[in-house]
Each structure stands twice: as structure tokens, then as C-alpha cells.
Design a protein around this motif. Structure first.
Motif, mmCIF file in Angstrom:
data_model
loop_
_atom_site.group_PDB
_atom_site.id
_atom_site.type_symbol
_atom_site.label_atom_id
_atom_site.label_comp_id
_atom_site.label_asym_id
_atom_site.label_seq_id
_atom_site.Cartn_x
_atom_site.Cartn_y
_atom_site.Cartn_z
ATOM 1 N N HIS A 160 4.951 -2.353 43.765
ATOM 2 C CA HIS A 160 5.489 -2.684 42.448
ATOM 3 C C HIS A 160 6.636 -1.740 42.091
ATOM 4 C CE1 HIS A 160 5.655 -3.483 38.120
ATOM 5 N NE2 HIS A 160 4.991 -4.598 38.396
ATOM 6 N N PRO A 161 7.704 -2.249 41.477
ATOM 7 C CA PRO A 161 8.864 -1.394 41.160
ATOM 8 C C PRO A 161 8.546 -0.271 40.169
ATOM 9 C CG PRO A 161 9.361 -3.707 40.722
ATOM 10 C CD PRO A 161 7.963 -3.643 41.167
ATOM 11 N N LEU A 162 7.507 -0.426 39.356
ATOM 12 C CA LEU A 162 7.162 0.609 38.379
ATOM 13 C C LEU A 162 6.147 1.617 38.911
ATOM 14 C CD1 LEU A 162 6.861 -1.548 35.129
ATOM 15 C CD2 LEU A 162 8.753 -0.084 35.835
ATOM 16 N N ALA A 163 5.703 1.434 40.150
ATOM 17 C CA ALA A 163 4.681 2.322 40.707
ATOM 18 C C ALA A 163 5.219 3.738 40.874
ATOM 19 C CB ALA A 163 4.203 1.781 42.057
ATOM 20 N N ASP A 164 4.343 4.704 40.612
ATOM 21 C CA ASP A 164 4.735 6.109 40.785
ATOM 22 C C ASP A 164 4.478 6.543 42.225
ATOM 23 O OD1 ASP A 164 1.986 6.339 40.877
ATOM 24 O OD2 ASP A 164 1.795 7.392 38.968
ATOM 25 N N ASP A 165 4.501 7.843 42.468
ATOM 26 C CA ASP A 165 4.324 8.363 43.830
ATOM 27 C C ASP A 165 2.956 8.023 44.416
ATOM 28 O OD1 ASP A 165 6.840 9.402 43.613
ATOM 29 O OD2 ASP A 165 6.151 11.413 43.047
ATOM 30 N N THR A 166 1.946 7.865 43.552
ATOM 31 C CA THR A 166 0.600 7.550 44.039
ATOM 32 C C THR A 166 0.381 6.048 44.210
ATOM 33 O OG1 THR A 166 -0.316 7.458 41.802
ATOM 34 C CG2 THR A 166 -0.323 9.614 42.908
ATOM 35 N N GLY A 167 1.364 5.223 43.815
ATOM 36 C CA GLY A 167 1.233 3.775 43.948
ATOM 37 C C GLY A 167 0.641 3.108 42.722
ATOM 38 N N HIS A 168 0.470 3.860 41.627
ATOM 39 C CA HIS A 168 -0.122 3.321 40.398
ATOM 40 C C HIS A 168 0.957 3.080 39.344
ATOM 41 C CE1 HIS A 168 -3.659 5.210 42.251
ATOM 42 N NE2 HIS A 168 -4.336 4.283 41.613
ATOM 43 N N PHE A 169 0.680 2.138 38.460
ATOM 44 C CA PHE A 169 1.509 1.931 37.270
ATOM 45 C C PHE A 169 0.604 1.521 36.118
ATOM 46 C CE2 PHE A 169 1.329 -2.241 39.206
ATOM 47 C CZ PHE A 169 1.253 -3.118 38.142
ATOM 48 N N ASP A 170 1.125 1.657 34.903
ATOM 49 C CA ASP A 170 0.345 1.297 33.705
ATOM 50 C C ASP A 170 0.398 -0.200 33.486
ATOM 51 O OD1 ASP A 170 -0.365 3.896 33.099
ATOM 52 O OD2 ASP A 170 1.379 4.232 31.819
ATOM 53 N N GLY A 171 -0.779 -0.808 33.447
ATOM 54 C CA GLY A 171 -0.874 -2.236 33.132
ATOM 55 C C GLY A 171 -0.969 -2.407 31.624
ATOM 56 N N SER A 172 -1.613 -3.460 31.179
ATOM 57 C CA SER A 172 -1.796 -3.668 29.742
ATOM 58 C C SER A 172 -3.242 -3.342 29.362
ATOM 59 C CB SER A 172 -1.467 -5.112 29.367
ATOM 60 O OG SER A 172 -2.477 -5.979 29.844
ATOM 61 N N ASN A 173 -3.492 -3.238 28.063
ATOM 62 C CA ASN A 173 -4.863 -3.006 27.608
ATOM 63 C C ASN A 173 -5.440 -4.265 26.957
ATOM 64 O OD1 ASN A 173 -3.430 -2.994 25.231
ATOM 65 N ND2 ASN A 173 -4.270 -1.086 24.458
ATOM 66 N N VAL A 174 -4.958 -5.427 27.361
ATOM 67 C CA VAL A 174 -5.440 -6.703 26.836
ATOM 68 C C VAL A 174 -6.656 -7.143 27.630
ATOM 69 C CG1 VAL A 174 -4.863 -9.133 26.472
ATOM 70 C CG2 VAL A 174 -3.144 -7.371 26.079
ATOM 71 N N ASP A 175 -7.762 -7.398 26.921
ATOM 72 C CA ASP A 175 -8.972 -7.940 27.530
ATOM 73 C C ASP A 175 -9.038 -9.417 27.153
ATOM 74 O OD1 ASP A 175 -11.478 -8.635 28.432
ATOM 75 O OD2 ASP A 175 -12.527 -6.995 27.420
ATOM 76 N N LEU A 176 -8.913 -10.287 28.128
ATOM 77 C CA LEU A 176 -8.841 -11.718 27.849
ATOM 78 C C LEU A 176 -10.095 -12.253 27.162
ATOM 79 C CD1 LEU A 176 -6.969 -13.079 30.982
ATOM 80 C CD2 LEU A 176 -6.103 -12.755 28.670
ATOM 81 N N MET A 177 -11.260 -11.695 27.443
ATOM 82 C CA MET A 177 -12.488 -12.158 26.795
ATOM 83 C C MET A 177 -12.441 -11.870 25.296
ATOM 84 S SD MET A 177 -14.172 -13.736 29.011
ATOM 85 C CE MET A 177 -15.750 -13.946 28.255
ATOM 86 N N ILE A 178 -11.940 -10.707 24.931
ATOM 87 C CA ILE A 178 -11.823 -10.353 23.512
ATOM 88 C C ILE A 178 -10.797 -11.261 22.842
ATOM 89 C CG2 ILE A 178 -11.035 -8.553 21.914
ATOM 90 C CD1 ILE A 178 -12.315 -6.516 23.810
ATOM 91 N N GLU A 179 -9.702 -11.519 23.516
ATOM 92 C CA GLU A 179 -8.657 -12.368 22.938
ATOM 93 C C GLU A 179 -9.138 -13.803 22.749
ATOM 94 O OE1 GLU A 179 -5.997 -10.983 21.683
ATOM 95 O OE2 GLU A 179 -6.640 -9.085 22.536
ATOM 96 N N ILE A 180 -9.897 -14.316 23.693
ATOM 97 C CA ILE A 180 -10.432 -15.670 23.558
ATOM 98 C C ILE A 180 -11.419 -15.734 22.402
ATOM 99 C CG2 ILE A 180 -11.902 -17.397 24.686
ATOM 100 C CD1 ILE A 180 -10.499 -16.582 27.334
#
Length: 129
Positions: free
Chosen positions: A76-96
Motif C-alpha cells: 500500500h502506498p501509505l504503508a510505513d517501514d513496517t508495512g502498516h498503515f492506519d485504516g478507518s475506525n468504522v465498524d459496519l455492524m454498528i453503522e448498520i
């Protein structure tokens, strides 16, 4: 202002508030996979409207401050040196669940609006006779 008009006004304000809530829930769902996206929440406030009529308004939109998911994707283009990036904090079950609650509240207020309108029309018909 008649009691029927007050009831219609309260129902209309609640319909607007639930529609706004549903709009933010749909934004959350559509951005669930957007990196760095924070879930939006709304609060409702009681206000005093015209002729001392209570109304519901939407408060400020707030961003959920829970931690963002850490996603491992080294390509992913936003990945840091460890290969991680920040996703979202949206939980689809809560949103539904929130969407369902907003929909049911909207429907209940719509029925109240329609009942008030029908009662007012019935009263006008009785007064004409």
C-alpha cells in the motif's frame, strides 16, 4: 399556533434530524475502507422554536476518537517501514444498527406527522359542516 401545528412542527424537526443522522451513517459506511477516516457521530439537542414549540436539532458533528485500525499491507502506498498503515475506525455492524434505528425513528415520526395532519383535516371537515 394550534396544537396540531405544534405537533407537525415537532415531527418535522425530528424528521430532519433523523435524515441528517442517516446521511452521516451512510457517509461512514461509504468510507469504511478509506485510510485514516474517522467515524462521524451526531447528537440531538432539544431547542425552543417559534411560539414555545419544542424542536429537535442536530448538534455538532463529532469524530469518533477511538484508535484507527492498523492494517498490514506492505504494497500500500501509505504503508510505513513496517508495512502498516492506519485504516478507518468504522465498524459496519454498528453503522448498520445505527441506520436501522434512524430509519425506524424516521418512520415513527412520519406516522406521527401523518396522524396530526389527518386529525387536523378531520377537524376542519367537522367545522365546515
Amino acid at each position: 399556533m394550534s396544537e396540531f401545528s405544534k405537533a407537525l412542527s415537532v415531527s418535522a424537526s425530528a424528521l430532519k434530524a433523523q435524515a441528517t443522522r442517516l446521511r452521516h451513517v451512510s457517509e461512514n459506511i461509504s468510507n469504511a475502507d478509506t485510510p485514516g477516516y474517522r467515524r462521524k457521530t451526531v447528537s440531538f439537542e432539544a431547542t425552543r422554536g417559534l411560539s414555545d414549540t419544542d424542536a429537535v436539532t442536530v448538534g455538532r458533528v463529532q469524530l469518533d476518537q477511538t484508535d484507527l485500525d492498523r492494517v498490514y499491507d506492505p504494497s500500500h502506498p501509505l504503508a510505513d517501514d513496517t508495512g502498516h498503515f492506519d485504516g478507518s475506525n468504522v465498524d459496519l455492524m454498528i453503522e448498520i444498527a445505527d441506520a436501522r434505528e434512524a430509519q425506524r425513528s424516521y418512520e415513527a415520526n412520519l406516522k406521527m406527522f401523518d396522524q396530526s395532519r389527518q386529525m387536523s383535516a378531520g377537524l376542519m371537515d367537522l367545522l365546515r359542516k
